[in-house]
Write a protein that holds these residues in place. Structure first.
Motif, short mmCIF file in Angstrom:
data_model
loop_
_atom_site.label_atom_id
_atom_site.label_comp_id
_atom_site.label_asym_id
_atom_site.label_seq_id
_atom_site.Cartn_x
_atom_site.Cartn_y
_atom_site.Cartn_z
N THR A 109 0.87 -1.17 0.00
CA THR A 109 0.00 0.00 0.00
C THR A 109 0.91 1.22 0.00
OG1 THR A 109 -0.11 0.06 2.42
CG2 THR A 109 -1.84 -1.18 1.28
N TYR A 110 0.34 2.39 -0.15
CA TYR A 110 1.18 3.57 -0.20
C TYR A 110 1.92 3.73 1.13
CZ TYR A 110 3.10 8.00 -1.49
OH TYR A 110 3.98 8.99 -1.79
N GLY A 111 3.24 3.72 1.06
CA GLY A 111 4.08 3.93 2.24
C GLY A 111 4.29 2.71 3.11
N SER A 112 3.83 1.52 2.65
CA SER A 112 4.03 0.36 3.53
C SER A 112 4.03 -0.97 2.78
CB SER A 112 2.96 0.33 4.62
OG SER A 112 1.69 0.15 4.05
N LEU A 113 4.73 -1.90 3.38
CA LEU A 113 4.67 -3.31 3.02
C LEU A 113 4.17 -4.02 4.28
CD1 LEU A 113 8.10 -3.73 1.20
CD2 LEU A 113 5.84 -3.93 0.15
N ILE A 114 2.98 -4.58 4.20
CA ILE A 114 2.33 -5.18 5.36
C ILE A 114 2.28 -6.70 5.18
CG2 ILE A 114 0.19 -5.27 6.72
CD1 ILE A 114 1.65 -2.56 6.84
N GLY A 115 2.51 -7.42 6.28
CA GLY A 115 2.45 -8.88 6.23
C GLY A 115 3.59 -9.48 5.42
N VAL A 116 4.78 -8.95 5.62
CA VAL A 116 5.96 -9.39 4.87
C VAL A 116 6.28 -10.85 5.20
CG1 VAL A 116 8.42 -8.97 4.45
CG2 VAL A 116 6.87 -7.03 4.86
N VAL A 117 6.57 -11.62 4.18
CA VAL A 117 7.01 -13.01 4.32
C VAL A 117 8.26 -13.18 3.46
CG1 VAL A 117 6.40 -15.43 3.89
CG2 VAL A 117 4.64 -13.81 4.65
N GLY A 118 9.30 -13.79 4.04
CA GLY A 118 10.51 -14.04 3.27
C GLY A 118 11.64 -13.06 3.55
N LEU A 119 11.53 -12.31 4.64
CA LEU A 119 12.54 -11.33 5.01
C LEU A 119 12.80 -11.43 6.51
CD1 LEU A 119 14.32 -8.85 4.32
CD2 LEU A 119 12.28 -7.44 4.61
N THR A 120 14.05 -11.68 6.90
CA THR A 120 14.40 -11.72 8.32
C THR A 120 15.58 -10.80 8.57
OG1 THR A 120 15.78 -13.68 7.95
CG2 THR A 120 13.55 -14.07 8.74
N GLN A 121 15.67 -10.32 9.81
CA GLN A 121 16.70 -9.36 10.18
C GLN A 121 17.40 -9.85 11.43
OE1 GLN A 121 15.39 -5.26 10.04
NE2 GLN A 121 16.34 -4.88 12.01
N GLU A 122 18.70 -9.67 11.49
CA GLU A 122 19.46 -10.10 12.65
C GLU A 122 19.42 -9.02 13.73
OE1 GLU A 122 23.69 -12.29 13.47
OE2 GLU A 122 23.73 -10.51 12.18
N GLU A 123 19.02 -9.43 14.92
CA GLU A 123 18.99 -8.54 16.08
C GLU A 123 19.59 -9.28 17.26
OE1 GLU A 123 18.03 -5.35 16.34
OE2 GLU A 123 17.50 -5.30 14.21
N LEU A 124 20.70 -8.78 17.78
CA LEU A 124 21.35 -9.38 18.95
C LEU A 124 21.53 -10.89 18.78
CD1 LEU A 124 19.38 -7.46 21.71
CD2 LEU A 124 21.67 -6.93 20.84
N PHE A 125 22.09 -11.30 17.67
CA PHE A 125 22.40 -12.69 17.35
C PHE A 125 21.17 -13.56 17.10
CE2 PHE A 125 25.77 -11.07 20.16
CZ PHE A 125 26.79 -11.01 19.22
N LEU A 126 19.99 -12.96 17.03
CA LEU A 126 18.77 -13.70 16.70
C LEU A 126 18.28 -13.25 15.33
CD1 LEU A 126 16.80 -13.33 20.05
CD2 LEU A 126 18.01 -15.37 19.24
N TRP A 127 17.72 -14.17 14.57
CA TRP A 127 17.12 -13.84 13.29
C TRP A 127 15.62 -13.74 13.48
CZ3 TRP A 127 19.68 -12.25 9.11
CH2 TRP A 127 21.05 -12.47 9.07
N LEU A 128 15.09 -12.54 13.31
CA LEU A 128 13.67 -12.28 13.53
C LEU A 128 12.98 -11.91 12.22
CD1 LEU A 128 14.09 -10.12 16.74
CD2 LEU A 128 13.47 -12.54 16.61
N PRO A 129 11.78 -12.46 12.01
CA PRO A 129 11.07 -12.12 10.77
C PRO A 129 10.58 -10.68 10.78
CG PRO A 129 9.70 -13.50 12.17
CD PRO A 129 11.04 -13.39 12.84
N VAL A 130 10.74 -10.02 9.66
CA VAL A 130 10.20 -8.67 9.49
C VAL A 130 8.73 -8.84 9.11
CG1 VAL A 130 10.30 -6.55 8.12
CG2 VAL A 130 12.42 -7.71 8.79
#
Length: 169
Positions: free
Chosen positions: A93-114
């Motif tokens: 939608t304008y200005g957003s990607l909602i309900g993302v699947v297939g993208l994870t980000q590393e935070e403090l040695f953990l991989w968390l889904p965006v």
């Protein structure tokens, strides 16, 4: 001089225009042959660099479902490391990607889904990443240019070397 000399001509022309409009609207929303995914993101109020250069193609359905196809799973780095599956899906939608699947980000040695990516106010210079357990605000400047995305092992090896370790496989 009148181009439409009769109502019959006007009706036929109107029907022809309606036919072409309906035909055009019935085509699937596959803009990938017309716009790059990065151009599409910018046209929807998002930074071009949210997705890597290695995007092969994408589809955008009428209901806003975006499917992005990459050459394969890969890693890149913005502020932290980010992992893209070979297919990334979200509702655009304008200005957003909602309900993302297939993208994870590393935070403090953990991989968390965006889960969601939102630009509420472009003037603020911030972009919000919802990673489930927290919301993380990052500078939009990190996402100006599409990054290079490397197969998983290559980026991990480079990171280990930067920290003084040599990757052994």
């Amino acid at each position: 001089m009148e181009y439409f000399s009769s109502n019959k001509t006007r009706v036929c022309l109107t029907k022809l225009i309606c036919f072409f409009i309906m035909f055009w609207l019935s085509l699937p929303f596959s803009f990938s042959s017309y716009f790059s995914i990065h151009d599409l993101l910018v046209s929807r109020g998002l930074p071009a660099g949210l997705l890597p250069k290695e995007v092969k193609s994408y589809t955008l359905s009428e209901n806003g479902t975006l499917e992005v196809f990459l050459d394969g799973p890969c890693l890149t780095k913005y502020e932290n490391r980010v992992f893209f599956d070979s297919v990334v899906r979200a509702n655009l939608t304008y200005g957003s990607l909602i309900g993302v699947v297939g993208l994870t980000q590393e935070e403090l040695f953990l991989w968390l889904p965006v889960k969601d990516i939102i630009v509420d106010d472009p003037k603020s210079g911030l972009i919000l990443f919802d990673i489930g357990v927290a919301h993380k605000q990052l500078s939009l400047s990190l996402f100006e240019e599409p990054p290079d995305c490397k197969p998983q092992g290559i980026l991990k090896n480079q990171v280990r070397k930067e920290k003084g370790f040599v990757a052994v496989r």
